[in-house]
Design an enzyme around this catalytic site. Structure first.
Site, PDB file in Angstrom:
ATOM      1  N   HIS A 273       0.818  -1.215   0.000  1.00 20.11           N
ATOM      2  CA  HIS A 273       0.000   0.000   0.000  1.00 20.11           C
ATOM      3  C   HIS A 273       0.853   1.267   0.000  1.00 20.11           C
ATOM      4  O   HIS A 273       0.338   2.369  -0.237  1.00 20.11           O
ATOM      5  CB  HIS A 273      -0.923  -0.012   1.219  1.00 20.11           C
ATOM      6  CG  HIS A 273      -2.212   0.722   0.998  1.00 20.11           C
ATOM      7  ND1 HIS A 273      -2.460   1.496  -0.110  1.00 20.11           N
ATOM      8  CD2 HIS A 273      -3.337   0.793   1.771  1.00 20.11           C
ATOM      9  CE1 HIS A 273      -3.666   2.019  -0.028  1.00 20.11           C
ATOM     10  NE2 HIS A 273      -4.225   1.614   1.109  1.00 20.11           N
TER      11      HIS A 273
ATOM     12  N   ASP B 287      -2.240   2.355  -4.568  1.00 16.97           N
ATOM     13  CA  ASP B 287      -3.455   2.824  -3.906  1.00 16.97           C
ATOM     14  C   ASP B 287      -4.581   1.823  -4.091  1.00 16.97           C
ATOM     15  O   ASP B 287      -4.551   0.971  -4.990  1.00 16.97           O
ATOM     16  CB  ASP B 287      -3.885   4.180  -4.470  1.00 16.97           C
ATOM     17  CG  ASP B 287      -2.869   5.276  -4.176  1.00 16.97           C
ATOM     18  OD1 ASP B 287      -2.184   5.164  -3.137  1.00 16.97           O
ATOM     19  OD2 ASP B 287      -2.762   6.221  -4.980  1.00 16.97           O
TER      20      ASP B 287
END
Length: 419
Positions: free
Chosen positions: A390, A394
């Site tokens: 992450h 995204d």
């Protein structure tokens, strides 16, 4: 003349290995270039051959020992002949026994004696099997009695088990059968087996991935109807033309390479304070080996045809099982596909393989009710899981990637039209 057997170079940055299994024992005749020991490195098993014809006279390391590249591991007496096994001494005859004793009829053995003796013999045979071979038998749930041993005194070797798996002669333990190693119910035994270098490396890298990456998993499901229909329609023609079976993995490799092109961050990696984007796709395909999961790399997978992909994956699977993968085939990679469905997994959260930023988990195909055009229909469905870093990817990009894969699988024409 005694000749030392030394550890050859094992690959870039690899300076040591562990002794996995001795393929030859002291007193065995060996030929030049015949493997005598199997070494375990961080990635693959490597067999070390004898440099000369002769007889193996001495092991200089035990199973599990760590040995450095260039060090001597065994000695071979060049030109010597293997010594014939000494004949077993006959039991002394009871010539001095009283004639009255000889005249007495032998007492009848209790009925359970024969089964008990057979059970004891089976347990003794199992005890003679090395821990590495026991693990392999346990991993595949195989009956050791169904496999012919080629080792000393007929003992099973890892090569015997792998050969039996390959040619289909090994038999599975029946659901009601117990392995020969089973101890009496009253016993509570434990066995301590040292972790292989491969398993240690897997454990270390997986923990590093959890400690370093900000991992998150996104799920979707995919209707496999169209891919199954295409596979059923062209399977025989495909195998006849290309000499390899058409599987599902080539469809997913193609779908992933298209999705990586549309969402390049999933194919990228973080190096320091920089992001490295690639215009190529080297796809790691996770395959099972006796020592654990390994990930050989399909180089330039985006340029491979379906047939080339299937041939490469099949070759990886066979050589992984036989411990014949090369180090350079396990290095690199920009993205990984792991198929837990072959083991029956319904859903999982795969762990990324650093420095990669994403891994796609495939799962088993299961008929489930879904809504199509306002009607409930039964369709073959599969859950897909994308685990990703992450820090780089995204949520929007992760979802977009999975949707691209889903669209390509549900409409395989997109794979041919590069859409």
């Amino acid at each position: 003349m005694a000749t030392d057997v030394t550890i050859p170079p094992l690959g870039e940055s690899i300076t040591e290995a562990s002794v996995g299994q001795w393929l030859k024992q002291p007193g065995d005749a060996v030929k030049a270039d015949e493997p005598i020991v199997s070494l375990e490195t961080d990635k693959v098993a490597v067999e070390v051959p004898s440099p000369v014809d002769g007889v193996l006279t001495e092991h200089l390391a035990a199973v599990g020992d760590t040995v450095a590249v260039g060090s001597a591991i065994a000695r071979v007496e060049a030109g010597a002949a293997a010594a014939a096994p000494a004949p077993k001494a006959e039991a002394p005859k009871a010539a001095e026994a009283p004639k009255a004793e000889a005249a007495k009829p032998a007492a009848a053995a209790p009925a359970p004696a024969a089964p008990a003796a057979a059970e004891a013999e089976a347990e003794a045979d199992y005890d003679a099997i090395s821990p590495a071979v026991r693990r392999l038998l346990g991993d595949y749930h195989l009956d050791p009695a169904s496999i012919t041993g080629s080792g000393k005194d007929g003992r099973l070797t890892k090569a015997d088990v792998l050969t039996a798996i390959d040619n289909g002669s090994a038999k599975l333990l029946s659901s009601g059968a117990k392995p020969a190693a089973a101890a009496p119910k009253a016993a509570r035994n434990e066995e301590r087996v040292r972790m292989t270098r491969l398993r240690q490396t897997i454990a270390r890298r997986l923990k590093e991935a959890q400690n370093t990456a900000a991992m998150l998993t996104t799920f979707n499901d995919v209707d496999m109807t169209a891919v199954i229909a295409a596979r059923d329609t062209y399977r025989d023609m495909f195998e006849k033309k290309h000499g390899v079976r058409l599987g599902f993995m080539s469809f997913f490799v193609k779908a992933v390479t298209l999705a990586l092109r549309d969402v390049p961050s999933v194919n990228a990696a973080i190096e320091g304070d920089e992001i490295v984007y690639r215009d190529y796709a080297d796809i790691g395909v996770a395959v099972s080996s006796p020592g654990g999961l390994v990930v050989p790399i399909l180089r330039d997978a985006d340029k491979l045809s379906f047939a080339e992909t299937e041939k490469a994956i099949g070759d990886f699977g066979r050589r992984a099982r036989d411990g014949q993968l090369k180090l350079d085939e396990l290095q690199g990679g920009t993205f990984t596909i792991s198929n837990g469905g072959v083991f029956g997994s319904l859903m999982s959260t795969p762990i990324i393989n650093p420095p990669q930023s994403g891994v796609l988990g495939m799962h088993r195909i299961e008929d489930r009710p879904v809504v199509r055009n306002g009607q409930i229909a039964i369709r073959p469905m599969m859950y897909l899981a994308l685990s990703y870093d992450h820090r780089l990817i995204d949520g929007r990009e992760a979802v977009t990637f999975l949707v691209r894969v889903k669209e390509a699988i549900e409409d395989p024409a997109r794979l041919l039209l590069d859409m």
